[in-house]
Design a protein around this motif. Structure first.
Motif, PDB file in Angstrom:
ATOM      1  N   VAL A 346       0.832  -1.205   0.000  1.00  0.00           N
ATOM      2  CA  VAL A 346       0.000   0.000   0.000  1.00  0.00           C
ATOM      3  C   VAL A 346       0.863   1.250   0.000  1.00  0.00           C
ATOM      4  CG1 VAL A 346      -1.787   1.238   1.248  1.00  0.00           C
ATOM      5  CG2 VAL A 346      -1.832  -1.255   1.160  1.00  0.00           C
ATOM      6  N   ASP A 347       1.896   1.271   0.812  1.00  0.00           N
ATOM      7  CA  ASP A 347       2.782   2.416   0.850  1.00  0.00           C
ATOM      8  C   ASP A 347       4.221   1.921   0.834  1.00  0.00           C
ATOM      9  OD1 ASP A 347       2.796   1.211   3.235  1.00  0.00           O
ATOM     10  OD2 ASP A 347       2.442   3.000   4.448  1.00  0.00           O
ATOM     11  N   GLU A 348       5.140   2.862   0.755  1.00  0.00           N
ATOM     12  CA  GLU A 348       6.537   2.491   0.694  1.00  0.00           C
ATOM     13  C   GLU A 348       6.998   1.907   2.026  1.00  0.00           C
ATOM     14  OE1 GLU A 348       8.777   5.803  -0.465  1.00  0.00           O
ATOM     15  OE2 GLU A 348       7.852   6.022  -2.440  1.00  0.00           O
ATOM     16  N   GLY A 349       7.799   0.878   1.927  1.00  0.00           N
ATOM     17  CA  GLY A 349       8.314   0.241   3.133  1.00  0.00           C
ATOM     18  C   GLY A 349       7.419  -0.830   3.700  1.00  0.00           C
ATOM     19  N   GLU A 350       6.220  -1.017   3.136  1.00  0.00           N
ATOM     20  CA  GLU A 350       5.319  -2.021   3.716  1.00  0.00           C
ATOM     21  C   GLU A 350       5.819  -3.436   3.464  1.00  0.00           C
ATOM     22  OE1 GLU A 350       0.784  -3.709   3.352  1.00  0.00           O
ATOM     23  OE2 GLU A 350       1.569  -2.290   1.884  1.00  0.00           O
ATOM     24  N   GLN A 351       6.487  -3.642   2.344  1.00  0.00           N
ATOM     25  CA  GLN A 351       6.924  -4.985   2.020  1.00  0.00           C
ATOM     26  C   GLN A 351       8.008  -5.473   2.976  1.00  0.00           C
ATOM     27  OE1 GLN A 351       8.199  -4.628  -1.968  1.00  0.00           O
ATOM     28  NE2 GLN A 351       9.968  -3.364  -1.536  1.00  0.00           N
ATOM     29  N   GLU A 352       8.698  -4.549   3.664  1.00  0.00           N
ATOM     30  CA  GLU A 352       9.642  -4.988   4.690  1.00  0.00           C
ATOM     31  C   GLU A 352       8.962  -5.178   6.036  1.00  0.00           C
ATOM     32  OE1 GLU A 352      10.259  -2.472   2.677  1.00  0.00           O
ATOM     33  OE2 GLU A 352      11.916  -3.209   1.425  1.00  0.00           O
ATOM     34  N   LYS A 353       7.909  -4.410   6.287  1.00  0.00           N
ATOM     35  CA  LYS A 353       7.262  -4.459   7.583  1.00  0.00           C
ATOM     36  C   LYS A 353       6.226  -5.575   7.672  1.00  0.00           C
ATOM     37  CE  LYS A 353       7.773   0.565   8.206  1.00  0.00           C
ATOM     38  NZ  LYS A 353       7.060   1.831   8.374  1.00  0.00           N
ATOM     39  N   ARG A 354       5.581  -5.881   6.535  1.00  0.00           N
ATOM     40  CA  ARG A 354       4.470  -6.844   6.568  1.00  0.00           C
ATOM     41  C   ARG A 354       4.987  -8.240   6.865  1.00  0.00           C
ATOM     42  NH1 ARG A 354       1.623  -9.836   2.560  1.00  0.00           N
ATOM     43  NH2 ARG A 354       3.094  -9.067   1.013  1.00  0.00           N
ATOM     44  N   LYS A 355       4.370  -8.906   7.792  1.00  0.00           N
ATOM     45  CA  LYS A 355       4.727 -10.279   8.122  1.00  0.00           C
ATOM     46  C   LYS A 355       3.862 -11.223   7.300  1.00  0.00           C
ATOM     47  CE  LYS A 355       6.137  -9.368  12.864  1.00  0.00           C
ATOM     48  NZ  LYS A 355       5.915  -9.689  14.299  1.00  0.00           N
ATOM     49  N   ARG A 356       4.535 -12.108   6.594  1.00  0.00           N
ATOM     50  CA  ARG A 356       3.805 -13.034   5.743  1.00  0.00           C
ATOM     51  C   ARG A 356       3.447 -14.269   6.574  1.00  0.00           C
ATOM     52  NH1 ARG A 356       7.741 -10.309   3.427  1.00  0.00           N
ATOM     53  NH2 ARG A 356       7.404  -9.349   1.412  1.00  0.00           N
ATOM     54  N   SER A 357       2.249 -14.339   6.995  1.00  0.00           N
ATOM     55  CA  SER A 357       1.821 -15.429   7.858  1.00  0.00           C
ATOM     56  C   SER A 357       1.435 -16.637   7.035  1.00  0.00           C
ATOM     57  CB  SER A 357       0.640 -14.985   8.727  1.00  0.00           C
ATOM     58  OG  SER A 357      -0.462 -14.669   7.893  1.00  0.00           O
ATOM     59  N   LEU A 358       1.421 -17.787   7.708  1.00  0.00           N
ATOM     60  CA  LEU A 358       1.028 -19.027   7.037  1.00  0.00           C
ATOM     61  C   LEU A 358      -0.438 -19.012   6.662  1.00  0.00           C
ATOM     62  CD1 LEU A 358       1.672 -21.947   6.184  1.00  0.00           C
ATOM     63  CD2 LEU A 358       1.165 -22.653   8.523  1.00  0.00           C
ATOM     64  N   LYS A 359      -1.240 -18.383   7.483  1.00  0.00           N
ATOM     65  CA  LYS A 359      -2.669 -18.342   7.181  1.00  0.00           C
ATOM     66  C   LYS A 359      -2.952 -17.592   5.890  1.00  0.00           C
ATOM     67  CE  LYS A 359      -7.117 -17.237   9.315  1.00  0.00           C
ATOM     68  NZ  LYS A 359      -7.794 -16.658  10.491  1.00  0.00           N
ATOM     69  N   LEU A 360      -2.180 -16.546   5.629  1.00  0.00           N
ATOM     70  CA  LEU A 360      -2.401 -15.762   4.411  1.00  0.00           C
ATOM     71  C   LEU A 360      -2.164 -16.611   3.174  1.00  0.00           C
ATOM     72  CD1 LEU A 360      -2.858 -13.076   2.935  1.00  0.00           C
ATOM     73  CD2 LEU A 360      -0.430 -12.595   3.238  1.00  0.00           C
ATOM     74  N   ILE A 361      -1.078 -17.346   3.154  1.00  0.00           N
ATOM     75  CA  ILE A 361      -0.780 -18.143   1.969  1.00  0.00           C
ATOM     76  C   ILE A 361      -1.764 -19.304   1.829  1.00  0.00           C
ATOM     77  CG2 ILE A 361       0.899 -19.587   3.161  1.00  0.00           C
ATOM     78  CD1 ILE A 361       2.500 -19.724   0.619  1.00  0.00           C
ATOM     79  N   LEU A 362      -2.218 -19.859   2.959  1.00  0.00           N
ATOM     80  CA  LEU A 362      -3.208 -20.927   2.886  1.00  0.00           C
ATOM     81  C   LEU A 362      -4.520 -20.419   2.311  1.00  0.00           C
ATOM     82  CD1 LEU A 362      -2.635 -22.833   6.255  1.00  0.00           C
ATOM     83  CD2 LEU A 362      -1.906 -23.501   3.979  1.00  0.00           C
ATOM     84  N   GLU A 363      -4.918 -19.242   2.707  1.00  0.00           N
ATOM     85  CA  GLU A 363      -6.172 -18.690   2.181  1.00  0.00           C
ATOM     86  C   GLU A 363      -6.068 -18.398   0.691  1.00  0.00           C
ATOM     87  OE1 GLU A 363      -6.884 -15.329   4.601  1.00  0.00           O
ATOM     88  OE2 GLU A 363      -7.728 -16.464   6.287  1.00  0.00           O
TER      89      GLU A 363
END
Length: 1158
Positions: A346-363
Motif C-alpha cells: 500500500v505504501d513504501e516500506g510495507e513490504q519490509e514491515k508486513r509479516k507473511r503469515s502461514l494463514k495468508l498463503i493458505l487462504e
C-alpha cells in the motif's frame, strides 16, 4: 485561554502594567511547596476564590508571605489534626487484624484498608452549602479541589462523578492493581515548568528518560532477510541504459574504446576524465528531468517480474480452465510469491514491515483451488489438494465429513480410498482398531462391487485389482502392528481358501454371493490353511454333498509335550520389564488363531482368551477375488513373507513405509564380510508376525517356535501342488532359503550343537525336494543345495553338486539365465577362497566361466585354462551381450525373462573380465551396458526404460560388489567406489543394499561434509524414505565413534574426529524426516527418534516425541511397548491408552498381579 483554567479569573485580574508581568503566573497556588493532601483529609469548608480580590503573590522562589498567608495558616492546623487522627485509627485497625489472625499479609491488607478508610472519610464530608448563582461557574471550574456530588447538584451532570463502594476482590488476589487501571503518561524532559533551573531542580524517581537513538543494525549474510535474497533471480548487468526486461540476456556487452559517449576534453574538463554529470556540476547546471529520474531498483524489477508471472498464470487459467496441472502449478507458485517481496504494497516500506503469515498463503491457495474445482468438478487431484490444504485449519470432524463426501462421489478410485484410509488411520482423536478394521472391510467390499459391476454408476478403473490386493496387504500389516495377529493370519488363511480352493458351483457368482457361501465353511470348524489336515473349501463342499467327513482317530504318537509356558522367570525384576517380557512371549507364541481341538473334546468355552478366536464377521468383508495368475502367486509369497520366510517378495510402495517397524534395514554384517556371496536375506525393515522385539535387538533369523515352524511346513505342503514349473521351483527354493537362514544364524552365533542338527534337517529337505520328478532339473534348487553344503564346510561335496548340476545342462548354457546364475555363484565361492587375485587365471572360477561359453558338455576342473580358451570365451561373451542388448532394447516392454538373461550374462562377463584382465575391464563392461540402456530410454531423459530399471539395478549391484571385493583383497583407492555408489543411489534411492555399502565406506573415510551434501541432494530429489533413514544412521554411527574415542580410560584423550553439533544435526534430520509425506506415518522412524532422545537422557522431550508419534501412528503397538520400557513410571497410563484405542494387550495388569502373587 489561560494556562491553568482553575485560576483563569485570578490571572485576568492581574495588573497588566506590573514589571513582573511575565512572572505573574508563578503566584498560582498550584506551585505551592506544601504537601498536597488527599480529598479525604481536606476540611469540609472549601474556600472560594474571589475574582475581584488581589492576586495571590506567593512564589516558590522566595519565602516572603503573600496575601493568602492567613488563609494558609488556617488550613495547616486542621490538616495536621486530620493526619494525626487518621494515623491513630489505622494503628487500631492494624492491631485488630493481627489479633483476628486472618492470614493476610500486612502489605497486601494495608492498601485495601486505606482505600476503604478513604472512602469512608469522603462519605463523611458534610454537604456543601448552596452557593450563589454568580459563583456556580467558579465552582465548576474548581471541581478539582472541591468535590461536587450528584445528590447535591443535579444541574452539573457534566462534571460530576461518584465513588464505587463495592470492593474489588482482584486486588486481594493479585496483590497489586491492574496495569490498565493506572493512568499512563509520557514525561518530556527532566525539567519542570515554573522553577528556576539555576537554584532549584526536581529529582524524578527512576532512570532519566533520555531519548534513545535507534541504531539500525547491519544485515549479515546469514539473516533471514539476506538468505531470502538468494532465492531471487540475478540482475542482468549491462553498460547501456535500457528498460528492465523480464527476459534473461544472452550476453553482456562490453563498452568499446571508440564509444561516442566518452567525454570530450573542454575547458571545464581538460583531461576528459569527468563524466557528464560532473561536468554539469562544474558548470553550475543540473541534470534534465529524464536524467534526474531514478532508475528502477532491484526490488522493483523483481516485483515487476512476479507481477508478470501472476498475470501470465491468470491468463492461462482463464484460457484453459480444464488444465488441472496448470492450476496445481499456480497453487505451488504461491510459495514462491511469499518468499519474494510483496506484490500488493500500500505504501513504501510495507513490504519490509508486513509479516507473511502461514494463514495468508493458505487462504490464497484455497481460493485458487476453489476456482479450479468450479471449472473441474470431476477432478479428484484438485479435491485432494484442497483437503490436504484444509487439514491445516479445519477441525477433524469437518475434515472427516468432507472426506466422506468425496469417497461417496468417487467410490471406484483406489488411490482416493488409500489416502482416505491413511487419513482415518492417523487421526488419534477418533482412532480405534475396530473402526479402522471395519473401514478396510467397507473399502474392499465397495471396490469388489465396482469390479463385479454391481455399482453401475461408476466404471472400473485400470489397475483396480492390483490396488485392491495392496489394500488387503496394508490391512493385514495394520492388524499385525496393532497386536491382532490372529485376525491378520485368519485373513491370509481365508484368502488362500477363497482364491485357490473355490468350488466350481460358486465361481460365476459375484463376490458378495461367494462370501455368503464361504461363511458355512469358516464356521464349520474344519482345518484351514496352515493347520494339520487342511484340505480346502472345495473338498469340504464335496464331502458335505456326500454326507460329511469320516472321522479318523489320530495316532497317540502325534501328541507332543506342550512347551514350557513359564512366562515370568525372574520376579525380582522391575514390574515394567516383567510385563514386557511376558507380553513379547505371548505375542511370539499366540499369533495363530485359537481353534478347539476336537480330538481333545474342546469347545469354544475352553479358550482362556476370547480375543484369540476370529469370527467370520472379522474377515468376511475383506475377502476379494484375484483373477490374475501373478497376483495369485504374489498372495502366496506375501503370506510366506508375513510368516517370516525369505521369498524375495516386496510390499507395494503404497504400504511399504507404513509396515516398516524394525531396524533390520541397517544390518549388513554378512555383506561386509563377504562382498560377493555374503548377501544376507532381504530384510526390508518389515517385521514378521509374532515379533515385537526390543529396539536394537540383533536377530538374524525369523524362525518361529516349534508350532510356528509346523504351521509354515503345512502351508508349503498345501500350496506346492497348486503350482508347477518355475513357480513351484521358486517356492521350493524359498523353503530351502528359510531353513538355510537358520544355518547361517548358527554359524554366526557359533552354536555347533544346534548347527549340526539344523544342517542335517536342511540337507534332508533339499534331497527330498530334488527327488520329486518336477524338481530334479530345477537349477535353483541345485544352487541352494550346493550353497548349503558350502556353508556347512563340505567344500568338495558342494563342488560335486555344482558339477552335477552343470553337467545336466545342454549345450546352450549361456542362453539360460538360471545356469548363468548357478555358474556365477560357483565362481564367486571359488574366488572367495582366493587370498589374492594375482593367480586367479588358473583358478576354478575361470574354468567355470569359460566352460559356460562352450558348446561342449561341461567337465570338472582338471587344470588351468589355456589362453586360447580364454580369448574364445571373451569373444563369446561380447557377441552374446551385444546381440541381447540390440534385440531387447528395441522392444518395449521387454519380457522379464529376456531382461534377467541379459543381467546374468553381464554379471558373468564382468567377473570373467575381472579375473582375467583386471578391475578396469570389468568397469568398462558395466559402463558399456549402462550407456546402451540409458540411450534406449524415452526421449532425452538419460534414464533407462521402465522395463529395464530392475535389470540395470542388479548390474549396478554387481559393479559395486566387485569394487568392494577388490578393495578388500588389494590396494585400491576409495574414490571409484564412492563415485559408483553415488551415481547408483541417485538412480535407485530406495535400494537398501546400496545404502548399506555407502554408509560402510563413509564410516571408514570419515568424510562427513561430502556425505552430508550427497544426502541433502538425494533427499531433495526423491520421495523415498531410505535416504533419510540412512543419513540419520550415518550421523549416529559417527557420534558413537566420537564418543568411543572420548571415553578411552587412562592417559590423555585426543579426539581423532573433531566433530561438533552432531546431536543437534541428528535432531534436525529427524524433524525434517517426520515432516515428509512418507516419514510422518513410518513407525520405524518414530522408534529411532524416540530411542535417540532417550539415549541423550532428555526424558521430558522424549515423552513429547512419544505423544507426537501417537498422533501420527496410533496403531503401532511397538511404540507403546518402547514407551513402557523407557518410561516405566507411566506404565499404567500407557496401558490404559492402549486399552482405550483397542490395541491388543495380552497380559492385563490384573493378571500380572496374580502371576506375581503365585
Amino acid at each position: 485561554m489561560a494556562l491553568f483554567p482553575a485560576f483563569a479569573g485570578v490571572s485576568e485580574a492581574a495588573d497588566s502594567g506590573s514589571t513582573r508581568k511575565e512572572l505573574d503566573w508563578l503566584s498560582n497556588p498550584s506551585f505551592c511547596v506544601q504537601t498536597l493532601t488527599p480529598p479525604s483529609q481536606q476540611p469540609a469548608a472549601v474556600p472560594t476564590f474571589n475574582s475581584r480580590g488581589s492576586p495571590l503573590t506567593r512564589s516558590p522562589l522566595k519565602s516572603e508571605p503573600s496575601d493568602d498567608s492567613d488563609n494558609n495558616k488556617q488550613l495547616r492546623p486542621t490538616s495536621r489534626k486530620k493526619k494525626k487522627d487518621k494515623k491513630k485509627k489505622r494503628k487500631r485497625q492494624h492491631h485488630k487484624k493481627t489479633r483476628r489472625k486472618r492470614g493476610q499479609s500486612s502489605s497486601s491488607g494495608s492498601e485495601p484498608d486505606t482505600d476503604a478508610e478513604r472512602d469512608k472519610s469522603s462519605r463523611s464530608i458534610s454537604k456543601k452549602e448552596p452557593e450563589k448563582p454568580s459563583q456556580e461557574n467558579h465552582t465548576a471550574a474548581d471541581s478539582g479541589h472541591g468535590l461536587v456530588w450528584l445528590e447535591d447538584i443535579q444541574a452539573l451532570s457534566g462534571e460530576t462523578f461518584r465513588t464505587d463502594k463495592k470492593p474489588d476482590p482482584a486486588n486481594w488476589e493479585y496483590k497489586s492493581l491492574y496495569r490498565g487501571h493506572i493512568a499512563r503518561y509520557k514525561r518530556k524532559g527532566d525539567s519542570c515548568l515554573g522553577i528556576n533551573p539555576k537554584k532549584q531542580c526536581v529529582s524524578w524517581e527512576g532512570a532519566p528518560t533520555e531519548k534513545k537513538h535507534s541504531h539500525k543494525r547491519l544485515e549479515r549474510y546469514f539473516t533471514k532477510k539476506s538468505v531470502g535474497l538468494l532465492s531471487t533471480d540475478g540482475v542482468a548487468v549491462s553498460c547501456q541504459t535500457a528498460l528492465p526486461s523480464s527476459e534473461p540476456l544472452s550476453f553482456i556487452r562490453v563498452k568499446d574504446l571508440d564509444d561516442p559517449t566518452l567525454p570530450v576534453p573542454t575547458s571545464v574538463n581538460p583531461l576528459g576524465i569527468y563524466d557528464h554529470s560532473t561536468t554539469q556540476w562544474l558548470q553550475g547546471q543540473g541534470p534534465s528531468e529524464q536524467e534526474s529520474k531514478p532508475a528502477d531498483s532491484q526490488p522493483d524489477r523483481e516485483q515487476a517480474a512476479l507481477k508478470a508471472k501472476v498475470e501470465e498464470f491468470n491468463r492461462k487459467v482463464r484460457e484453459t480452465p480444464q488444465d488441472t496441472q496448470l492450476w496445481m502449478a499456480f497453487v505451488a507458485f504461491q510459495d514462491e510469491v511469499m518468499r519474494r517481496p510483496g506484490l500488493y504494497a500500500v505504501d513504501e516500506g510495507e513490504q519490509e514491515k508486513r509479516k507473511r503469515s502461514l494463514k495468508l498463503i493458505l487462504e490464497k491457495k484455497l481460493a485458487i483451488l476453489e476456482r479450479a474445482i468450479e471449472s473441474n468438478q470431476s477432478s479428484v487431484d484438485l479435491k485432494l489438494a484442497k483437503l490436504k490444504l484444509c487439514s491445516e485449519f479445519w477441525e477433524p470432524g469437518t475434515l472427516l465429513k468432507e472426506w466422506q463426501k468425496l469417497i461417496f462421489l468417487h467410490p471406484n478410485n483406489t488411490a482416493l480410498w488409500q489416502k482416505y484410509l491413511l487419513f482415518c488411520q492417523s487421526q488419534f482423536s477418533t482412532f480405534s482398531i475396530s473402526k479402522i478394521h471395519s473401514l478396510y472391510g467397507k473399502c474392499l467390499s465397495t471396490l469388489s462391487s465396482v469390479k463385479d459391476g454391481s455399482i453401475l454408476s461408476h466404471p472400473v478403473l485400470p489397475g483396480t485389482e492390483e490396488a485392491m490386493f495392496a489394500l488387503f496387504l496394508q490391512q493385514c500389516h495394520f492388524l499385525r502392528q496393532a497386536g491382532h495377529s490372529e485376525k491378520a493370519v485368519s485373513l491370509f488363511q481365508a484368502m488362500v481358501d477363497f482364491t485357490f480352493f473355490k468350488p466350481d458351483s460358486v465361481k460365476d457368482l459375484p463376490t458378495k454371493g461367494q462370501v455368503e457361501f464361504f461363511e458355512p465353511f469358516w464356521d464349520s470348524g474344519e482345518p484351514r490353511a496352515g493347520e494339520k489336515g487342511a484340505h480346502g473349501w472345495r473338498a469340504w463342499m464335496h464331502q458335505q454333498e456326500r454326507g460329511g467327513w469320516v472321522v479318523i482317530n489320530p495316532d497317540e504318537d502325534d501328541d507332543e509335550p506342550e512347551e514350557d509356558d513359564q512366562e515370568i522367570r525372574d520376579k525380582s525384576l522391575p514390574r515394567a520389564q516383567i510385563w514386557l517380557g511376558a507380553e513379547r512371549s505371548r505375542d511370539q507364541r499366540h499369533w495363530r488363531p485359537w481353534r478347539p481341538d476336537k480330538t481333545k473334546k474342546q469347545t469354544e468355552e475352553d479358550c482362556e482368551d476370547p480375543e484369540r478366536q476370529v469370527l467370520f464377521d472379522d474377515i468376511g468383508p475383506s475377502l476379494i477375488r484375484l483373477c490374475s495368475p501373478d497376483l495369485r502367486f504374489q498372495l502366496v509369497e506375501a503370506f510366506l513373507q508375513f510368516l517370516g520366510v525369505p521369498c524375495g517378495f516386496t510390499l507395494p510402495a503404497s504400504c511399504l513405509y507404513l509396515a516398516m517397524d524394525e531396524p533390520s534395514v541397517f544390518r549388513g554384517r554378512l555383506h561386509e564380510e563377504q562382498p560377493l556371496t555374503g548377501a544376507s536375506p532381504s530384510f526390508s525393515g518389515v517385521s514378521c508376525v509374532g515379533r515385537m522385539d526390543r529396539f536394537g535387538c540383533q536377530r538374524w533369523t525369523r524362525a518361529q517356535g516349534r508350532e510356528g515352524e509346523e504351521f509354515i511346513r503345512n502351508v508349503f505342503h498345501l500350496v506346492l501342488p497348486l503350482f508347477s514349473g518355475k513357480e513351484k521351483s521358486q517356492l521350493c527354493a524359498s523353503w530351502l532359503q528359510h531353513e538355510k537362514a537358520k544355518v547361517i544364524w548358527c554359524l554366526h552365533t557359533k552354536n555347533k550343537k544346534k548347527l549340526k542338527s539344523l544342517g542335517k534337517n536342511c540337507k534332508k529337505l533339499a534331497k527330498h525336494l530334488l527327488q520329486e520328478p518336477e524338481n530334479c532339473s530345477a537349477v535353483c534348487l541345485w544352487k541352494q543345495y550346493a550353497h548349503l553344503e558350502w556353508l556347512l564346510g563340505n567344500t568338495e561335496d558342494a563342488r560335486k553338486v555344482f558339477d552335477t548340476a552343470l553337467g545336466m545342462a545342454g549345450t546352450e548354457r549361456l542362453r539360460d539365465a538360471e545356469l548363468c546364475e548357478l555358474s556365477l555363484l560357483y565362481a564367486e565361492l571359488e574366488v572367495g577362497l582366493l587370498g589374492d587375485v594375482s593367480g586367479a587365471t588358473s583358478s576354478r572360477a575361470v574354468h567355470v566361466l569359460t566352460r559356460l561359453t562352450e558348446s561342449a558338455p561341461y567337465g570338472p576342473y582338471t587344470g588351468p585354462v589355456s589362453a586360447v580358451h580364454m580369448l574364445k570365451a571373451r569373444k563369446a561373451y561380447t557377441h552374446v551381450l551385444q546381440d541381447s542388448l540390440d534385440v531387447n532394447c528395441g522392444s518395449d516392454p521387454t519380457p522379464s525373462s529376456s531382461a534377467s538373461r541379459v543381467v546374468s550374462v553381464v554379471r558373468c562377463f564382468m567377473l570373467f573380465q575381472y579375473l582375467t584382465t583386471g578391475i578396469e575391464a570389468a568397469v568398462r563392461v558395466y559402463e558399456q551396458v549402462l550407456a546402451k540402456l540409458k540411450g534406449s530410454g524415452p526421449g532425452d531423459s538419460g534414464s533407462p526404460p521402465h522395463s529395464w530399471a530392475g535389470a540395470l539395478e542388479d548390474v549396478t549391484l554387481m559393479h559395486t560388489r566387485l569394487l568392494q571385493f577388490h578393495m578388500k583383497v588389494s590396494i585400491y583407492p576409495l574414490a571409484p567406489l564412492r563415485e559408483a555408489l553415488s551415481k547408483a543411489l541417485k538412480l535407485y534411492p530406495g535400494n537398501q543394499t546400496l545404502w548399506r555399502s555407502y554408509i560402510q565406506i563413509q564410516n571408514k573415510s570419515h568424510h562427513a561434509s561430502q556425505a552430508r551434501r550427497f544426502f541433502d541432494a538425494v533427499t531433495r530429489s526423491t520421495r523415498s524414505l531410505e535416504p533419510w533413514l540412512f543419513a540419520i544412521e550415518t550421523e549416529k554411527t559417527r557420534k558413537r565413534l566420537v564418543e568411543t574415542v572420548q571415553r578411552v580410560e587412562g592417559g590423555e584423550v585426543h579426539a581423532t574426529i573433531p566433530e561438533s553439533g552432531l546431536t543437534n544435526r541428528i535432531k534436525a534430520l529427524f524433524e525434517h524426516a517426520i515432516r515428509s509425506d512418507n516419514g510422518s506415518q513410518c513407525p520405524l522412524l518414530w522408534r529411532m527418534y524416540l530411542n535417540f532422545l532417550v539415549s541423550l537422557g532428555n526424558k521430558d522431550r522424549s515423552k513429547g516425541v512419544f505423544y507426537k508419534a501417537l498422533q501420527n501412528c496410533p496403531w503401532a503397538k511397538v511404540l507403546y511397548m518402547d514407551a513402557v520400557e523407557y518410561f516405566p513410571d507411566e506404565m499404567q497410563e500407557i496401558l490404559d491408552l492402549m486399552t482405550e484405542k483397542e490395541l491388543r494387550v495380552r497380559l492385563p495388569m490384573e493378571e500380572l498381579e496374580l502371576l506375581l502373587e503365585d
